[in-house]
Design a protein around this motif. Structure first.
Motif, PDB file in Angstrom:
ATOM      1  N   LYS A 112       6.380   7.793  -7.220  1.00  0.00           N
ATOM      2  CA  LYS A 112       6.212   9.136  -7.795  1.00  0.00           C
ATOM      3  C   LYS A 112       7.053  10.172  -7.039  1.00  0.00           C
ATOM      4  CE  LYS A 112       1.621   8.782  -8.070  1.00  0.00           C
ATOM      5  NZ  LYS A 112       0.194   9.097  -8.378  1.00  0.00           N
ATOM      6  N   ASP A 113       7.230   9.953  -5.745  1.00  0.00           N
ATOM      7  CA  ASP A 113       8.112  10.841  -4.974  1.00  0.00           C
ATOM      8  C   ASP A 113       9.549  10.720  -5.464  1.00  0.00           C
ATOM      9  OD1 ASP A 113       6.097  11.883  -3.428  1.00  0.00           O
ATOM     10  OD2 ASP A 113       6.447  10.553  -1.712  1.00  0.00           O
ATOM     11  N   TRP A 114       9.994   9.478  -5.668  1.00  0.00           N
ATOM     12  CA  TRP A 114      11.360   9.262  -6.156  1.00  0.00           C
ATOM     13  C   TRP A 114      11.556   9.806  -7.562  1.00  0.00           C
ATOM     14  CZ3 TRP A 114      10.690   3.612  -4.191  1.00  0.00           C
ATOM     15  CH2 TRP A 114      10.987   3.554  -2.829  1.00  0.00           C
ATOM     16  N   LEU A 115      10.516   9.686  -8.381  1.00  0.00           N
ATOM     17  CA  LEU A 115      10.594  10.195  -9.754  1.00  0.00           C
ATOM     18  C   LEU A 115      10.504  11.715  -9.809  1.00  0.00           C
ATOM     19  CD1 LEU A 115       8.221   7.805 -11.758  1.00  0.00           C
ATOM     20  CD2 LEU A 115      10.703   7.947 -11.993  1.00  0.00           C
ATOM     21  N   GLY A 116       9.857  12.288  -8.806  1.00  0.00           N
ATOM     22  CA  GLY A 116       9.563  13.710  -8.865  1.00  0.00           C
ATOM     23  C   GLY A 116       8.385  13.984  -9.774  1.00  0.00           C
ATOM     24  N   GLY A 117       7.495  13.015  -9.910  1.00  0.00           N
ATOM     25  CA  GLY A 117       6.332  13.158 -10.782  1.00  0.00           C
ATOM     26  C   GLY A 117       5.904  11.819 -11.330  1.00  0.00           C
ATOM     27  N   THR A 118       5.295  11.831 -12.490  1.00  0.00           N
ATOM     28  CA  THR A 118       4.810  10.607 -13.113  1.00  0.00           C
ATOM     29  C   THR A 118       5.872   9.984 -14.019  1.00  0.00           C
ATOM     30  OG1 THR A 118       3.796  11.998 -14.809  1.00  0.00           O
ATOM     31  CG2 THR A 118       2.378  11.227 -13.031  1.00  0.00           C
ATOM     32  N   GLU A 131       0.842  -1.198   0.000  1.00  0.00           N
ATOM     33  CA  GLU A 131       0.000   0.000   0.000  1.00  0.00           C
ATOM     34  C   GLU A 131       0.875   1.244   0.000  1.00  0.00           C
ATOM     35  OE1 GLU A 131      -3.606   2.037   2.655  1.00  0.00           O
ATOM     36  OE2 GLU A 131      -2.835   0.032   3.154  1.00  0.00           O
ATOM     37  N   GLY A 132       0.564   2.183  -0.878  1.00  0.00           N
ATOM     38  CA  GLY A 132       1.331   3.427  -0.947  1.00  0.00           C
ATOM     39  C   GLY A 132       2.566   3.359  -1.810  1.00  0.00           C
ATOM     40  N   ALA A 133       2.840   2.188  -2.425  1.00  0.00           N
ATOM     41  CA  ALA A 133       4.046   2.048  -3.250  1.00  0.00           C
ATOM     42  C   ALA A 133       4.025   3.032  -4.429  1.00  0.00           C
ATOM     43  CB  ALA A 133       4.170   0.612  -3.767  1.00  0.00           C
ATOM     44  N   VAL A 168       0.795   5.467 -12.008  1.00  0.00           N
ATOM     45  CA  VAL A 168       2.027   6.262 -12.065  1.00  0.00           C
ATOM     46  C   VAL A 168       2.348   6.808 -13.458  1.00  0.00           C
ATOM     47  CG1 VAL A 168       3.002   4.985 -10.131  1.00  0.00           C
ATOM     48  CG2 VAL A 168       3.594   4.306 -12.452  1.00  0.00           C
ATOM     49  N   LEU A 169       1.649   6.338 -14.492  1.00  0.00           N
ATOM     50  CA  LEU A 169       1.992   6.760 -15.851  1.00  0.00           C
ATOM     51  C   LEU A 169       1.451   8.146 -16.196  1.00  0.00           C
ATOM     52  CD1 LEU A 169       1.570   3.668 -18.212  1.00  0.00           C
ATOM     53  CD2 LEU A 169       3.670   4.969 -17.815  1.00  0.00           C
ATOM     54  N   GLU A 170       2.257   8.854 -16.972  1.00  0.00           N
ATOM     55  CA  GLU A 170       1.855  10.101 -17.601  1.00  0.00           C
ATOM     56  C   GLU A 170       0.934   9.778 -18.773  1.00  0.00           C
ATOM     57  OE1 GLU A 170       2.136  14.323 -18.323  1.00  0.00           O
ATOM     58  OE2 GLU A 170       2.789  13.105 -16.616  1.00  0.00           O
ATOM     59  N   ASP A 171       0.012  10.676 -19.100  1.00  0.00           N
ATOM     60  CA  ASP A 171      -0.800  10.490 -20.294  1.00  0.00           C
ATOM     61  C   ASP A 171       0.109  10.315 -21.507  1.00  0.00           C
ATOM     62  OD1 ASP A 171      -3.031  10.759 -18.784  1.00  0.00           O
ATOM     63  OD2 ASP A 171      -3.708  12.655 -19.650  1.00  0.00           O
ATOM     64  N   GLY A 172      -0.207   9.319 -22.340  1.00  0.00           N
ATOM     65  CA  GLY A 172       0.628   9.037 -23.499  1.00  0.00           C
ATOM     66  C   GLY A 172       1.744   8.055 -23.209  1.00  0.00           C
ATOM     67  N   GLY A 173       1.839   7.575 -21.966  1.00  0.00           N
ATOM     68  CA  GLY A 173       2.927   6.693 -21.560  1.00  0.00           C
ATOM     69  C   GLY A 173       2.800   5.270 -22.078  1.00  0.00           C
ATOM     70  N   THR A 174       3.819   4.470 -21.736  1.00  0.00           N
ATOM     71  CA  THR A 174       3.956   3.105 -22.258  1.00  0.00           C
ATOM     72  C   THR A 174       4.109   2.098 -21.125  1.00  0.00           C
ATOM     73  OG1 THR A 174       5.024   3.895 -24.287  1.00  0.00           O
ATOM     74  CG2 THR A 174       5.394   1.591 -23.692  1.00  0.00           C
ATOM     75  N   PHE A 175       3.459   0.947 -21.294  1.00  0.00           N
ATOM     76  CA  PHE A 175       3.593  -0.165 -20.353  1.00  0.00           C
ATOM     77  C   PHE A 175       4.073  -1.388 -21.116  1.00  0.00           C
ATOM     78  CE2 PHE A 175       1.334  -3.889 -18.331  1.00  0.00           C
ATOM     79  CZ  PHE A 175       2.125  -3.960 -17.190  1.00  0.00           C
ATOM     80  N   VAL A 176       5.157  -2.009 -20.631  1.00  0.00           N
ATOM     81  CA  VAL A 176       5.736  -3.200 -21.266  1.00  0.00           C
ATOM     82  C   VAL A 176       5.870  -4.280 -20.208  1.00  0.00           C
ATOM     83  CG1 VAL A 176       7.714  -4.162 -22.506  1.00  0.00           C
ATOM     84  CG2 VAL A 176       7.038  -1.774 -22.894  1.00  0.00           C
ATOM     85  N   ALA A 177       5.323  -5.470 -20.482  1.00  0.00           N
ATOM     86  CA  ALA A 177       5.382  -6.524 -19.471  1.00  0.00           C
ATOM     87  C   ALA A 177       5.440  -7.897 -20.110  1.00  0.00           C
ATOM     88  CB  ALA A 177       4.171  -6.447 -18.544  1.00  0.00           C
ATOM     89  N   LYS A 178       6.089  -8.809 -19.388  1.00  0.00           N
ATOM     90  CA  LYS A 178       6.142 -10.206 -19.808  1.00  0.00           C
ATOM     91  C   LYS A 178       4.851 -10.913 -19.417  1.00  0.00           C
ATOM     92  CE  LYS A 178       9.226 -12.848 -17.795  1.00  0.00           C
ATOM     93  NZ  LYS A 178      10.597 -13.348 -17.598  1.00  0.00           N
ATOM     94  N   VAL A 179       4.316 -11.701 -20.353  1.00  0.00           N
ATOM     95  CA  VAL A 179       3.150 -12.531 -20.081  1.00  0.00           C
ATOM     96  C   VAL A 179       3.449 -13.933 -20.596  1.00  0.00           C
ATOM     97  CG1 VAL A 179       1.530 -10.613 -20.202  1.00  0.00           C
ATOM     98  CG2 VAL A 179       2.050 -11.903 -22.265  1.00  0.00           C
ATOM     99  N   LEU A 180       2.585 -14.870 -20.286  1.00  0.00           N
ATOM    100  CA  LEU A 180       2.716 -16.226 -20.799  1.00  0.00           C
ATOM    101  C   LEU A 180       1.495 -16.566 -21.633  1.00  0.00           C
ATOM    102  CD1 LEU A 180       4.070 -18.304 -17.757  1.00  0.00           C
ATOM    103  CD2 LEU A 180       5.364 -17.306 -19.642  1.00  0.00           C
ATOM    104  N   ALA A 181       1.725 -17.114 -22.804  1.00  0.00           N
ATOM    105  CA  ALA A 181       0.610 -17.566 -23.641  1.00  0.00           C
ATOM    106  C   ALA A 181      -0.028 -18.778 -22.974  1.00  0.00           C
ATOM    107  CB  ALA A 181       1.115 -17.934 -25.031  1.00  0.00           C
TER     108      ALA A 181
END
Length: 243
Positions: free
Chosen positions: A140-146, A133-135, A183-196
């Motif tokens: 965002k604090d460490w990033l200084g934003g999104t 919780e709160g991660a 945490v993403l800015e508008d227009g941002g990208t998410f990349v993740a590993k999945v399994l078929a």
């Protein structure tokens, strides 16, 4: 890729590359021997060693970014489950986190993991369970934003039961996606590993609601005998727009 000489004279050009064979040692399981043999004969493992990457997985991110160009100079990147740091190395270079590319914006790379990660110049790494919780607020604090990009190459601990392992990694991936939404800015990208394997439909539906484009890709560096693939979601739409 370097080839071993066949010992028949000349430059060795055109000769077949020799494979390393590993004998089963006393006390070593056959599965371990096969894994070792595969590692010794894997061109990406050799290339990672030559180029100083912390693992062959770095080339998966290289290939994904070569295709979709989401690691732009100046981007703020979060790498979830970043150990051992290969993806961090790629991100640092491509977003110019060290500021060494003249005339290019300087980016910021943040890695979080449950285990200690060897320090890496250009990346800030923290011990954190992103499910806590709160991660999101701490990140965002460490990033200084999104963030502009959220990456996840995480895999849940294997149980040996295929269906269970598939559900575990999909649950982890969905949690990473929910984290990215926060945490993403508008227009941002998410990349993740999945399994078929048939349980990724809910994730696909979720991402298509929140991103302009969603691609499912198996980069060349991903082993052909692996069921892993990667989802690349581009053009994040914030909560207001998604509604």
């Amino acid at each position: 890729m370097a080839q071993k000489s066949t010992g028949q004279g000349g430059s060795g050009r055109g000769s077949r590359e020799l494979r390393v064979k590993v004998k089963t040692a006393k006390g070593r399981k056959l599965s371990s021997t096969r894994w070792l043999e595969r590692q010794l004969n894997d061109p990406y493992v050799a290339r990672a060693r030559r180029e100083g990457y912390r693992g062959r997985a770095a080339f998966k991110l290289v290939e994904l970014d070569d295709r979709f160009s989401f690691l732009k100079p100046g981007a703020r990147v979060v790498d979830l489950g970043c150990a051992p740091g290969g993806w961090l190395q790629v991100a640092v270079e491509r977003v110019n986190a060290l500021g060494t590319k003249s005339g290019k914006k300087q980016g910021f790379v943040l890695g979080v993991d449950l285990q200690e990660v060897e320090p890496l110049a250009g990346a800030e790494v923290h011990l954190l369970d992103f499910l806590d919780e709160g991660a999101e607020d701490r990140v965002k604090d460490w990033l200084g934003g999104t963030a502009d990009v959220v990456l996840s190459d995480m895999a849940a601990s294997a149980s040996g039961h295929k269906q269970t392992d598939h559900l575990r990694i999909m649950t982890l991936c969905e949690a990473a996606a929910e984290f990215a939404f926060d945490v993403l800015e508008d227009g941002g990208t998410f990349v993740a590993k999945v399994l078929a394997g048939g349980a990724e439909g809910s994730l696909q539906g979720l991402l298509k609601q929140r991103f302009a484009k969603v691609h499912n890709v198996k980069p060349p560096a991903s082993r052909s005998d692996s069921s892993e693939k990667y989802v690349v979601a581009l053009g994040f739409r914030g909560a207001a727009e998604a509604e």
